[in-house]
Write a protein that holds these residues in place. Structure first.
Motif, PDB file in Angstrom:
ATOM      1  N   LYS A  76       0.819  -1.214   0.000  1.00 28.05           N
ATOM      2  CA  LYS A  76       0.000   0.000   0.000  1.00 28.05           C
ATOM      3  C   LYS A  76       0.853   1.264   0.000  1.00 28.05           C
ATOM      4  CE  LYS A  76      -4.055  -2.026   2.265  1.00 28.05           C
ATOM      5  NZ  LYS A  76      -4.972  -1.958   3.433  1.00 28.05           N
ATOM      6  N   GLY A  77       2.027   1.189   0.596  1.00 28.83           N
ATOM      7  CA  GLY A  77       2.877   2.374   0.661  1.00 28.83           C
ATOM      8  C   GLY A  77       3.794   2.540  -0.534  1.00 28.83           C
ATOM      9  N   ALA A  78       3.643   1.676  -1.544  1.00 24.03           N
ATOM     10  CA  ALA A  78       4.515   1.740  -2.717  1.00 24.03           C
ATOM     11  C   ALA A  78       4.284   3.042  -3.475  1.00 24.03           C
ATOM     12  CB  ALA A  78       4.259   0.548  -3.623  1.00 24.03           C
ATOM     13  N   SER A  79       5.352   3.575  -4.064  1.00 27.88           N
ATOM     14  CA  SER A  79       5.240   4.828  -4.808  1.00 27.88           C
ATOM     15  C   SER A  79       6.118   4.773  -6.047  1.00 27.88           C
ATOM     16  CB  SER A  79       5.662   6.018  -3.938  1.00 27.88           C
ATOM     17  OG  SER A  79       7.051   5.963  -3.669  1.00 27.88           O
ATOM     18  N   LYS A  80       5.896   5.745  -6.945  1.00 34.65           N
ATOM     19  CA  LYS A  80       6.702   5.839  -8.157  1.00 34.65           C
ATOM     20  C   LYS A  80       8.158   6.161  -7.832  1.00 34.65           C
ATOM     21  CE  LYS A  80       3.542   5.084 -11.283  1.00 34.65           C
ATOM     22  NZ  LYS A  80       3.606   3.910 -12.185  1.00 34.65           N
ATOM     23  N   ASP A  81       8.398   6.818  -6.694  1.00 36.81           N
ATOM     24  CA  ASP A  81       9.774   7.141  -6.311  1.00 36.81           C
ATOM     25  C   ASP A  81      10.590   5.873  -6.107  1.00 36.81           C
ATOM     26  OD1 ASP A  81       9.268   9.828  -6.412  1.00 36.81           O
ATOM     27  OD2 ASP A  81       8.772   9.995  -4.284  1.00 36.81           O
ATOM     28  N   PRO A  99      15.241  -0.020 -16.030  1.00 42.30           N
ATOM     29  CA  PRO A  99      15.113   1.234 -16.787  1.00 42.30           C
ATOM     30  C   PRO A  99      13.653   1.669 -16.951  1.00 42.30           C
ATOM     31  CG  PRO A  99      16.613  -0.288 -17.893  1.00 42.30           C
ATOM     32  CD  PRO A  99      15.951  -1.060 -16.791  1.00 42.30           C
ATOM     33  N   HIS A 100      13.396   2.941 -16.719  1.00 43.82           N
ATOM     34  CA  HIS A 100      12.077   3.558 -16.938  1.00 43.82           C
ATOM     35  C   HIS A 100      10.965   2.904 -16.103  1.00 43.82           C
ATOM     36  CE1 HIS A 100      14.142   5.232 -20.425  1.00 43.82           C
ATOM     37  NE2 HIS A 100      14.321   4.020 -20.904  1.00 43.82           N
ATOM     38  N   PHE A 101      11.314   2.253 -15.024  1.00 40.35           N
ATOM     39  CA  PHE A 101      10.317   1.471 -14.284  1.00 40.35           C
ATOM     40  C   PHE A 101       9.196   2.345 -13.720  1.00 40.35           C
ATOM     41  CE2 PHE A 101       9.503  -1.638 -10.571  1.00 40.35           C
ATOM     42  CZ  PHE A 101       8.535  -2.300 -11.307  1.00 40.35           C
ATOM     43  N   GLU A 102       9.481   3.637 -13.512  1.00 45.75           N
ATOM     44  CA  GLU A 102       8.449   4.532 -12.982  1.00 45.75           C
ATOM     45  C   GLU A 102       7.325   4.785 -13.993  1.00 45.75           C
ATOM     46  OE1 GLU A 102      11.456   7.117 -15.061  1.00 45.75           O
ATOM     47  OE2 GLU A 102      11.495   5.357 -13.727  1.00 45.75           O
ATOM     48  N   LEU A 103       7.539   4.388 -15.250  1.00 51.82           N
ATOM     49  CA  LEU A 103       6.523   4.576 -16.290  1.00 51.82           C
ATOM     50  C   LEU A 103       5.578   3.384 -16.395  1.00 51.82           C
ATOM     51  CD1 LEU A 103       8.763   6.096 -19.125  1.00 51.82           C
ATOM     52  CD2 LEU A 103       7.429   7.303 -17.380  1.00 51.82           C
ATOM     53  N   TYR A 104       5.699   2.422 -15.479  1.00 48.58           N
ATOM     54  CA  TYR A 104       4.883   1.216 -15.518  1.00 48.58           C
ATOM     55  C   TYR A 104       3.937   1.180 -14.317  1.00 48.58           C
ATOM     56  CZ  TYR A 104       8.230  -0.552 -18.992  1.00 48.58           C
ATOM     57  OH  TYR A 104       9.010  -0.722 -20.101  1.00 48.58           O
ATOM     58  N   GLN A 139       3.363  -0.782 -19.219  1.00 51.41           N
ATOM     59  CA  GLN A 139       3.832   0.571 -19.489  1.00 51.41           C
ATOM     60  C   GLN A 139       2.618   1.464 -19.745  1.00 51.41           C
ATOM     61  OE1 GLN A 139       6.929   0.910 -22.482  1.00 51.41           O
ATOM     62  NE2 GLN A 139       6.551   3.091 -22.761  1.00 51.41           N
ATOM     63  N   LEU A 140       2.700   2.711 -19.318  1.00 51.92           N
ATOM     64  CA  LEU A 140       1.596   3.651 -19.478  1.00 51.92           C
ATOM     65  C   LEU A 140       1.866   4.618 -20.620  1.00 51.92           C
ATOM     66  CD1 LEU A 140       0.858   4.601 -15.749  1.00 51.92           C
ATOM     67  CD2 LEU A 140      -0.357   2.932 -17.160  1.00 51.92           C
ATOM     68  N   TYR A 141       0.792   4.976 -21.321  1.00 55.40           N
ATOM     69  CA  TYR A 141       0.821   6.077 -22.279  1.00 55.40           C
ATOM     70  C   TYR A 141      -0.212   7.077 -21.787  1.00 55.40           C
ATOM     71  CZ  TYR A 141       0.078   8.756 -26.572  1.00 55.40           C
ATOM     72  OH  TYR A 141      -0.057   9.780 -27.494  1.00 55.40           O
ATOM     73  N   GLY A 142       0.263   8.164 -21.200  1.00 57.15           N
ATOM     74  CA  GLY A 142      -0.651   9.038 -20.475  1.00 57.15           C
ATOM     75  C   GLY A 142      -1.137   8.287 -19.246  1.00 57.15           C
ATOM     76  N   LEU A 158      -3.289   5.646 -19.698  1.00 60.75           N
ATOM     77  CA  LEU A 158      -3.793   4.366 -20.194  1.00 60.75           C
ATOM     78  C   LEU A 158      -2.670   3.344 -20.324  1.00 60.75           C
ATOM     79  CD1 LEU A 158      -6.273   5.552 -22.975  1.00 60.75           C
ATOM     80  CD2 LEU A 158      -6.803   4.848 -20.637  1.00 60.75           C
ATOM     81  N   PRO A 159      -2.943   2.090 -19.972  1.00 59.75           N
ATOM     82  CA  PRO A 159      -1.911   1.057 -20.079  1.00 59.75           C
ATOM     83  C   PRO A 159      -1.725   0.575 -21.512  1.00 59.75           C
ATOM     84  CG  PRO A 159      -3.952   0.109 -19.252  1.00 59.75           C
ATOM     85  CD  PRO A 159      -4.190   1.588 -19.353  1.00 59.75           C
ATOM     86  N   LEU A 160      -0.490   0.243 -21.840  1.00 59.07           N
ATOM     87  CA  LEU A 160      -0.185  -0.504 -23.058  1.00 59.07           C
ATOM     88  C   LEU A 160      -0.161  -1.971 -22.632  1.00 59.07           C
ATOM     89  CD1 LEU A 160       2.774   1.695 -24.420  1.00 59.07           C
ATOM     90  CD2 LEU A 160       0.324   1.968 -24.859  1.00 59.07           C
ATOM     91  N   PHE A 161      -1.259  -2.677 -22.887  1.00 59.42           N
ATOM     92  CA  PHE A 161      -1.434  -4.009 -22.320  1.00 59.42           C
ATOM     93  C   PHE A 161      -0.338  -4.996 -22.727  1.00 59.42           C
ATOM     94  CE2 PHE A 161      -6.093  -2.738 -22.362  1.00 59.42           C
ATOM     95  CZ  PHE A 161      -6.179  -2.586 -20.991  1.00 59.42           C
ATOM     96  N   ASP A 162       0.335  -4.729 -23.845  1.00 57.36           N
ATOM     97  CA  ASP A 162       1.310  -5.682 -24.372  1.00 57.36           C
ATOM     98  C   ASP A 162       2.761  -5.283 -24.101  1.00 57.36           C
ATOM     99  OD1 ASP A 162      -0.886  -7.089 -25.932  1.00 57.36           O
ATOM    100  OD2 ASP A 162      -0.936  -5.115 -26.853  1.00 57.36           O
ATOM    101  N   VAL A 163       2.980  -4.146 -23.470  1.00 56.32           N
ATOM    102  CA  VAL A 163       4.347  -3.668 -23.224  1.00 56.32           C
ATOM    103  C   VAL A 163       4.571  -3.727 -21.715  1.00 56.32           C
ATOM    104  CG1 VAL A 163       6.015  -1.845 -23.664  1.00 56.32           C
ATOM    105  CG2 VAL A 163       4.066  -2.130 -25.202  1.00 56.32           C
ATOM    106  N   ASN A 164       5.331  -4.723 -21.289  1.00 60.31           N
ATOM    107  CA  ASN A 164       5.340  -5.061 -19.867  1.00 60.31           C
ATOM    108  C   ASN A 164       6.738  -5.187 -19.267  1.00 60.31           C
ATOM    109  OD1 ASN A 164       3.249  -7.442 -21.258  1.00 60.31           O
ATOM    110  ND2 ASN A 164       2.392  -5.670 -20.212  1.00 60.31           N
ATOM    111  N   VAL A 165       6.758  -5.073 -17.955  1.00 62.76           N
ATOM    112  CA  VAL A 165       7.868  -5.550 -17.128  1.00 62.76           C
ATOM    113  C   VAL A 165       7.324  -6.706 -16.298  1.00 62.76           C
ATOM    114  CG1 VAL A 165       9.298  -5.058 -15.102  1.00 62.76           C
ATOM    115  CG2 VAL A 165       9.212  -3.426 -16.973  1.00 62.76           C
ATOM    116  N   VAL A 166       8.010  -7.838 -16.344  1.00 62.53           N
ATOM    117  CA  VAL A 166       7.622  -9.005 -15.546  1.00 62.53           C
ATOM    118  C   VAL A 166       8.685  -9.227 -14.479  1.00 62.53           C
ATOM    119  CG1 VAL A 166       7.065 -11.459 -15.556  1.00 62.53           C
ATOM    120  CG2 VAL A 166       6.454 -10.042 -17.527  1.00 62.53           C
ATOM    121  N   LEU A 167       8.279  -9.127 -13.228  1.00 64.71           N
ATOM    122  CA  LEU A 167       9.194  -9.332 -12.114  1.00 64.71           C
ATOM    123  C   LEU A 167       9.117 -10.784 -11.651  1.00 64.71           C
ATOM    124  CD1 LEU A 167       8.426  -6.133  -9.986  1.00 64.71           C
ATOM    125  CD2 LEU A 167      10.062  -6.394 -11.861  1.00 64.71           C
ATOM    126  N   LYS A 168      10.273 -11.379 -11.406  1.00 69.20           N
ATOM    127  CA  LYS A 168      10.357 -12.772 -10.976  1.00 69.20           C
ATOM    128  C   LYS A 168      10.740 -12.827  -9.495  1.00 69.20           C
ATOM    129  CE  LYS A 168       9.788 -14.743 -15.082  1.00 69.20           C
ATOM    130  NZ  LYS A 168       8.746 -15.747 -15.380  1.00 69.20           N
TER     131      LYS A 168
END
Length: 270
Positions: free
Chosen positions: A100-105, A113-118, A136-139, A141-151
């Protein structure tokens, strides 16, 4: 003839005419807005009736915002390989970016790279116990197919896969009206969903057909998720519906080459 008086009368006449025309324009716009609101209300009432008749439950509130959108072209960054699993030098705590306390910072300070844009995609992240997927966000709205997958491994996020793209600004596309969310859901209920289904999420974003290219056109889509794991994409301009996918079956953009190579290698070894 008193030209000064005639000039004053003429100016007053033009002002009065402008006021009349302005009032008519305001009245017409207000009438149109009332009709649109009435149509939306009627459509929603009809949708609720059909949902009830087929025992289909809508577990998520339908989006009410209906912006005009356009087709976008996404150019992928060649330096970031979507199929490559990269190890983190410093493992991350899942709570730091998922709690809950997670932030873009916190995201911006990570090695990714660029993880704050997701943004976390809660729907597709549920399919894997140890995978967390971010769009990844555009404005907004999400780009449903452009992702970061964390393991995740042993309670820590130790590696990731990433696709990253930039929306090309030089491509001219006209903005278009979208199909409302209630009409998108109505289309699925009428033609695709079985009785007793539960619609868990209705979300607007961008989606495209993956193929081997550095650039990908993406169209606005309604993504509609069902409780059995099926994910439908309905094109928000014309209402075309793709065959449903399971969240775990979706292949991220940019990984088609790797999948094909692996398949070819397997075939050669037989």
């Amino acid at each position: 003839m008193n030209w000064s008086r005639a000039k004053t009368i003429l100016i007053c006449s033009f002002l009065l005419l402008n006021l009349i025309l302005g009032f008519q324009l305001w009245s017409t716009n207000r009438s149109n807005m009332t009709e649109i609101a009435s149509d939306t209300s009627g459509t929603l009432e009809e949708l609720n009736r059909i949902l009830h008749s087929k025992n289909i439950r809508l577990a998520d509130d339908l989006p009410t915002d209906l912006p005009k959108l356009k087709v976008i072209t996404v150019k992928f960054d060649d330096s970031i390989k979507p199929g490559e699993l990269k190890k983190l030098k410093t493992p991350l705590s899942p709570n730091a970016i998922l709690g809950k306390g997670a932030s873009k910072d916190i995201q911006s300070q990570s090695e990714i790279p660029h993880f704050e844009l997701y943004q976390l995609d809660s729907v597709t992240s549920k399919d894997g116990v140890s995978d967390f997927l971010f769009d990844q966000l555009y404005g907004k709205l999400p780009l449903f197919d452009v992702n970061v997958v964390l393991k995740e491994q042993n309670g820590e996020i130790t590696s990731y896969r990433q696709a990253y793209g930039e929306v090309e600004s030089g491509v001219e596309q006209a903005e278009q009206k979208l199909i409302p969310a209630q009409l998108a859901v109505r289309s699925l209920v009428d033609n695709y969903l079985s009785e007793g289904s539960i619609i868990t999420e209705v979300k607007l974003g961008y989606h495209g057909q993956p193929y081997n290219s550095q650039t990908q056109p993406m169209f606005p889509h309604w993504r509609i998720t069902i409780d059995n794991g099926d994910i439908y994409y309905l094109q928000a301009f014309n209402g075309a519906v793709e065959s449903p996918q399971k969240g775990s079956d979706m292949v991220p953009f940019g990984t088609q080459d790797e999948s094909k190579k692996a398949e070819d290698t397997g075939n050669k070894s037989k």
